[in-house]
Design a protein around this motif. Structure first.
Motif, PDB file in Angstrom:
ATOM      1  N   HIS A  75     -21.735   9.287 -15.481  1.00  0.00           N
ATOM      2  CA  HIS A  75     -22.726  10.036 -16.247  1.00  0.00           C
ATOM      3  C   HIS A  75     -24.140   9.954 -15.671  1.00  0.00           C
ATOM      4  N   ASN A  76     -24.282   9.902 -14.361  1.00  0.00           N
ATOM      5  CA  ASN A  76     -25.610   9.882 -13.744  1.00  0.00           C
ATOM      6  C   ASN A  76     -26.094  11.311 -13.536  1.00  0.00           C
ATOM      7  N   ALA A  77     -27.156  11.672 -14.231  1.00  0.00           N
ATOM      8  CA  ALA A  77     -27.765  12.983 -14.005  1.00  0.00           C
ATOM      9  C   ALA A  77     -28.467  12.962 -12.658  1.00  0.00           C
ATOM     10  N   ASP A  78     -28.318  14.010 -11.907  1.00  0.00           N
ATOM     11  CA  ASP A  78     -29.003  14.156 -10.614  1.00  0.00           C
ATOM     12  C   ASP A  78     -28.697  13.012  -9.648  1.00  0.00           C
ATOM     13  N   LEU A  79     -27.439  12.604  -9.586  1.00  0.00           N
ATOM     14  CA  LEU A  79     -27.057  11.510  -8.694  1.00  0.00           C
ATOM     15  C   LEU A  79     -27.414  11.820  -7.243  1.00  0.00           C
ATOM     16  N   MET A  82     -31.139  11.311  -6.735  1.00  0.00           N
ATOM     17  CA  MET A  82     -31.471   9.887  -6.775  1.00  0.00           C
ATOM     18  C   MET A  82     -31.019   9.183  -5.496  1.00  0.00           C
ATOM     19  N   LEU A  83     -29.813   9.502  -5.033  1.00  0.00           N
ATOM     20  CA  LEU A  83     -29.315   8.901  -3.800  1.00  0.00           C
ATOM     21  C   LEU A  83     -30.213   9.281  -2.625  1.00  0.00           C
ATOM     22  N   ALA A  84     -30.614  10.540  -2.544  1.00  0.00           N
ATOM     23  CA  ALA A  84     -31.505  10.976  -1.462  1.00  0.00           C
ATOM     24  C   ALA A  84     -32.831  10.223  -1.508  1.00  0.00           C
ATOM     25  N   ASP A  85     -33.384  10.016  -2.698  1.00  0.00           N
ATOM     26  CA  ASP A  85     -34.640   9.273  -2.832  1.00  0.00           C
ATOM     27  C   ASP A  85     -34.491   7.838  -2.343  1.00  0.00           C
ATOM     28  N   VAL A  86     -33.399   7.192  -2.732  1.00  0.00           N
ATOM     29  CA  VAL A  86     -33.161   5.805  -2.303  1.00  0.00           C
ATOM     30  C   VAL A  86     -33.010   5.751  -0.785  1.00  0.00           C
ATOM     31  N   LEU A  87     -32.255   6.677  -0.219  1.00  0.00           N
ATOM     32  CA  LEU A  87     -32.056   6.690   1.236  1.00  0.00           C
ATOM     33  C   LEU A  87     -33.363   6.984   1.970  1.00  0.00           C
TER      34      LEU A  87
END
Length: 159
Positions: A75-79, A82-87
């Motif tokens: 249930h992660n919205a915009d996963l 978010m992953l792109a931001d972390v990377l």
């Protein structure tokens, strides 16, 4: 911070004290990138640039610390965002010469998502190659989250 925001929004004040857990890591899994669980990261050397993917309880003492809460469920919205931001953060910190430490509560699923995502995006590996690479170096890798697998497949298809 999360508790304060919830209370200001009329929510219930919750205690996220996770108690004592066995320390895992930090272990260098990729060149310049270490993995750990919550307490492995919390009690690591303070010169690590830490990326936290879970609730912390008490703040960490590390001067360079990024937080991106990812739930270990479907249930992660915009996963993908978010992953792109972390990377992006990881790449920038590594380019600045920091030792990186990525962790989540157990050091398994969310940590594995980010480590594999880094290999896919920065080293051009397939999902299978990245998974095998991380699994050889991080025995705590968790592969139970289908939404994480799908996010990695989408990441691998990007130009």
């Amino acid at each position: 911070m999360e508790q304060l925001a919830a209370s200001l929004d009329g929510g219930v004040w919750q205690n996220y004290d996770l108690g004592a857990i066995p320390r895992i890591g930090p272990t260098e899994v990729l060149p310049g990138i270490w993995a750990g669980n919550l307490d492995g990261a919390r009690y690591s050397e303070e010169d690590f640039a830490v990326t936290s993917l879970c609730r912390l309880g008490e703040p960490f003492p590390h001067p360079v610390h990024r937080m991106a809460y990812i739930a270990d469920n479907e249930h992660n919205a915009d996963l993908d965002v978010m992953l792109a931001d972390v990377l992006d953060d990881m790449k920038a910190l590594q380019d600045e010469g920091h030792r990186l430490l990525v962790h989540c509560h157990g050091g398994a699923s969310r940590t594995g998502l980010v480590l594999r995502g880094y290999l896919i995006r920065e080293h051009g590996m397939s999902v299978e190659e990245a998974t095998a690479h991380v699994a050889e170096r991080w025995p705590h890798l968790g592969l139970w989250n289908d939404s994480f697998a799908a996010a990695l497949e989408r990441l691998a298809r990007r130009p």
